[in-house]
Design an enzyme around this catalytic site. Structure first.
Site, PDB file in Angstrom:
ATOM      1  N   ASP A  13      -9.074   0.695   6.273  1.00 49.03           N
ATOM      2  CA  ASP A  13      -7.656   0.359   6.137  1.00 49.03           C
ATOM      3  C   ASP A  13      -7.172   0.627   4.710  1.00 49.03           C
ATOM      4  OD1 ASP A  13      -5.202  -0.476   6.977  1.00 49.03           O
ATOM      5  OD2 ASP A  13      -5.768  -2.556   7.365  1.00 49.03           O
TER       6      ASP A  13
ATOM      7  N   ASP B  94       1.275   0.323  11.075  1.00 49.88           N
ATOM      8  CA  ASP B  94       1.841  -0.971  11.475  1.00 49.88           C
ATOM      9  C   ASP B  94       3.217  -0.792  12.121  1.00 49.88           C
ATOM     10  OD1 ASP B  94      -0.435  -1.930  10.279  1.00 49.88           O
ATOM     11  OD2 ASP B  94       0.563  -2.464   8.404  1.00 49.88           O
TER      12      ASP B  94
ATOM     13  N   GLU C  48      -3.562   3.949   0.432  1.00 53.95           N
ATOM     14  CA  GLU C  48      -2.364   4.718   0.061  1.00 53.95           C
ATOM     15  C   GLU C  48      -1.860   4.402  -1.346  1.00 53.95           C
ATOM     16  OE1 GLU C  48      -2.325   3.470   4.403  1.00 53.95           O
ATOM     17  OE2 GLU C  48      -2.218   2.361   2.503  1.00 53.95           O
TER      18      GLU C  48
END
Length: 773
Positions: free
Chosen positions: A473, A540, A476
């Site tokens: 996860d 998400d 970025e």
């Protein structure tokens, strides 16, 4: 939406804005000073320009004016020249290399000596050898360019050609029939009242720090469509859009932000473009000026690959260059059950047992942020207070319920994380130029081999216990001001961070998986080349109809950027999923390469109505029935560099009706999927040319037209290409339990599907079969 007029952390650089800022110096491509047909190198001269304020008819503008330098001493030429080199590295792949770095500047043609040519080629060879984005170093084809009397150069292969015109400078790409695909824009090409529209090929020198950004300007034609640029949530056809390629967390799927930007795109005119860089870049496809595509690259060294051919040929060539996706293990194509988050051994065991009790086919249970002692505090240790025997749990789930376990983690370590002091002591976290920690957290530096070894050791402990997959996860937000072990700042490493992260996690899983049946990652961030490390998911998503559409756009866009495998959170992520939306989203998930129930609880189908539970079970049975088809198509797609979930334009590039079609798609070669994007049970569907068979009714329709179609039992519409033979198997509760003696091929057409004899489709573990590829 970005906050305006305020500099905040991880704000995307908007490079094109610098070209509209007074005070910056513009150097515009003018003409070739010399050409060498043997090395296929030219010297490209630039003229110096500045924007000058102009008042007219109660309007104020700032067009270009030629301007001499006031620099002192007079050591900086107003008309510098830089090398530009072309080479075909494959019959349909053209490589362009150029620069605006002062290291390579020349004042006159004689300044470019054989020694400088050798140094130039050596520089690029070293650069490409160290590139993480390339799967290998492409070599030029043995060619000599043709040269005309005026110094123009041309190169040609069976797939296309390129011509460099000397004065004024133009680079022209043509297909195999001589048709112009696109060409660069020179200042003299402008038909606008102002000479600054459109921006021509040029480079800019910033007044603030003297950094230089090249701008490649190419012609756009009426009706031309653009696709790709990574996982983008905006309209599938990028014509009229501007994208700032900078990895970031968009906190949803209904904005322009991207978890997975990729500096590659395709044009409907028969060419593709890959900017081989990790620097930030801005791509403007007719947003600022209708007939110009403008690329601004945040580094002075510029390497661009152009591809010629059909969309499929271009994707094959691009993935030959940057790498193909390996096919993930067969079990990964089953259902992944998750929520944010299962937090105890008792809860995991209960979910596993309930899946079996409710006869829900499933292969993976994912534990998100709650398996540590403190939620979100990633220390790579199962909570000792809530997981009494993690290894025993993993073994029993695998042996008794045929369920594997996936674990969440991330590479950011907060100051209260027990691993934080260790990372600082071993100097594995990113620091700035002053030696201070870069950011508030200890962020693992994946450009440091020692940090990668440390990370692999943490994952190894889990994989040896029996963990089957790792969720990679985030990734970025690599800090811009950090100094990375690789020797660069975040300007060049920020976009590379997801690729380094994907690579480290994936290779650890591959080397250390202990059951002999393979492993994979579940990654959110990516850059060019990340397709070599599957699988990626769409982030998400909002729990809305628009969230569903934007998610589909993103998957189709990523598939047109070289990624074969992709998934998304069924029902959306942010809040509890509305039942109707969850069911319609699950239908789309069945026809995605991988499918996972995840997000705000509840996500378990038995937490909804009995009707929902029954419908969900039927969808999973359909998924498992189709697994032979999905696995077979995965092998074909991965070999060809194609997505499993593909825009209709990829298969039917000449069909104008599909140019902007983004709400239906092909799943593999033979299934056409039209999700229900609203609660209405009917929708308009476009069937391409040929005959198509309705999966449920057996009705056969002629393609090449639109029609209104009513959903039946399925919460979506599914069509099969007439004449297709789909390998099917009797559904089971897990991939381990499939009875392969039931494998058959079902031929669709002539109103009803009929068995076509024993299937010879790929079984798990079988690779390299032809399967009609």
């Amino acid at each position: 939406m970005d906050i305006q007029n305020y500099a905040y952390l991880n704000q995307p650089p908007r490079l094109l804005e610098s070209f509209f800022t007074l005070g910056n110096i513009h150097f515009q491509a003018e003409q070739l000073l010399r050409t060498d047909p043997v090395t296929q190198t030219a010297l490209l001269a630039y003229g110096r320009y500045e924007r000058k304020g102009r008042f007219s008819f109660n309007n104020y503008s700032a067009p270009f004016e030629a301007a001499e330098s006031w620099s002192f001493p007079p050591s900086y030429p107003d008309r510098p020249a830089f090398p530009l080199q072309l080479a075909f590295t494959a019959p349909n792949v053209l490589r362009l290399r150029t620069t605006c770095d002062n290291l390579w500047a020349c004042r006159r043609a004689a300044d470019w000596t054989p020694a400088r040519q050798t140094a130039w080629e050596s520089h690029w060879e070293q650069r490409d050898n160290h590139s993480l984005m390339l799967a290998g170093q492409p070599q030029p084809l043995p060619q000599t360019a043709s040269q005309t009397a005026d110094g123009s150069l041309s190169l040609k292969t069976a797939a296309g050609s390129v011509e460099i015109q000397a004065d004024p400078f133009h680079l022209i790409l043509r297909d195999q029939n001589g048709r112009v695909l696109t060409h660069t824009l020179h200042r003299r090409d402008s038909m606008n009242l102002q000479n600054c529209s459109p921006l021509p090929c040029s480079y800019l020198q910033q007044a603030s720090d003297l950094s230089r950004y090249p701008l490649l300007a190419l012609q756009l034609y009426p009706g031309e469509a653009i696709y790709g640029c990574g996982e983008s949530f905006t309209r599938l056809n990028k014509r009229g859009q501007r994208l700032d390629l900078w990895t970031r967390d968009p906190h949803g799927v209904e904005t322009e932000g991207q978890y997975k930007p990729v500096p590659f795109y395709l044009s409907s005119r028969g060419y593709g473009v890959f900017y081989h860089t990790s620097a930030p870049l801005t791509l403007d496809f007719g947003h600022s000026y209708a007939e110009a595509q403008q690329a601004v690259i945040g580094e002075a060294m510029l390497e661009v690959f152009f591809f010629f051919g059909t969309p499929k040929e271009i994707l094959r060539a691009y993935t030959d260059l940057t790498g193909h996706s390996p096919v993930p293990p067969f079990w990964s194509f089953g259902l992944w059950m998750s929520r944010i988050s299962y937090k105890s051994e008792a809860e995991v065991r209960a979910v596993s047992a309930r899946l079996r009790q409710e006869q829900i086919p499933c292969d993976v249970i994912h534990l998100d942020t709650g398996w540590f002692e403190r939620d979100w505090c990633c220390d790579y240790r199962f909570s000792p207070s809530r997981f009494a025997d993690p290894a025993g749990m993993l073994q029993q789930l695998r042996q008794q319920d045929h369920h594997r376990v996936s674990l969440w983690q991330l590479p950011y370590f907060t100051p209260d994380n027990p691993l934080y002091p260790e990372l600082l002591h071993q100097k594995l976290a990113l620091r700035d130029a002053n030696g201070h920690l870069a950011g508030a957290d200890a962020i693992l530096d994946f450009s440091d081999p020692a940090a990668v070894r440390w990370y692999e050791a943490r994952l190894a402990e889990l994989l040896r216990q029996g963990v089957a997959a790792i969720k990679a996860d985030f990734g970025e937000a690599a800090p811009l001001d950090a100094v990375y072990h690789a020797g660069h700042s975040g300007w060049l490493e920020h976009n590379l961070y997801p690729l380094r992260y994907n690579k480290a996690a994936y290779e650890a899983c591959q080397h250390l998986a202990n059951d002999g049946q393979g492993s994979l990652i579940w990654a959110r961030s990516a850059w060019a080349g990340s397709q070599r490390y599957p699988v990626h998911w769409g982030g998400d998503a909002e729990n809305t109809d628009m969230g569903l559409l934007c998610t589909l756009r993103a998957g189709l866009s990523l598939g047109l950027s070289g990624f074969t495998f992709w998934s998304h959170d069924l029902g959306g992520f942010v809040k509890p999923s509305p039942e109707d939306l969850y069911l319609r989203w699950t239908f789309m998930g069945v026809f995605s390469s991988h499918l996972r129930c995840h997000g705000a609880p509840p996500k378990e189908p038995w937490a909804y109505s009995p009707a929902f539970l029954q419908a969900f079970r039927r969808l999973m049975q359909l998924r498992y029935r189709l697994l032979p088809y999905i696995y077979e198509q995965s092998q074909i797609a991965a070999t060809a560099g194609l997505p499993l979930l593909r825009a209709l334009w990829l298969e039917y590039p000449e069909d104008m009706a599909v140019r902007d079609l983004e709400d239906e798609y092909l799943f593999g070669q033979d299934l056409l999927v039209a999700p229900l994007l609203t609660a209405e049970r009917c929708r308009q569907v476009y069937l391409p040319r040929g005959q198509w068979v309705n999966w449920e009714s057996g009705e056969e329709l002629n393609g090449g037209c639109w029609s209104e179609q009513q959903a039946r039992d399925l919460p979506g519409l599914l069509w099969v290409r007439s004449g297709a033979e789909i390998p099917l198997v009797q559904p089971a509760l897990s991939t381990d339990e499939i009875d392969w003696s039931t494998l058959t091929r079902c031929r669709f057409g002539e109103a009803t599907p009929t068995p076509a004899g024993e299937a010879d489709g790929a079984r798990p573990g079988e690779t390299g079969r032809d399967n009609g590829q």
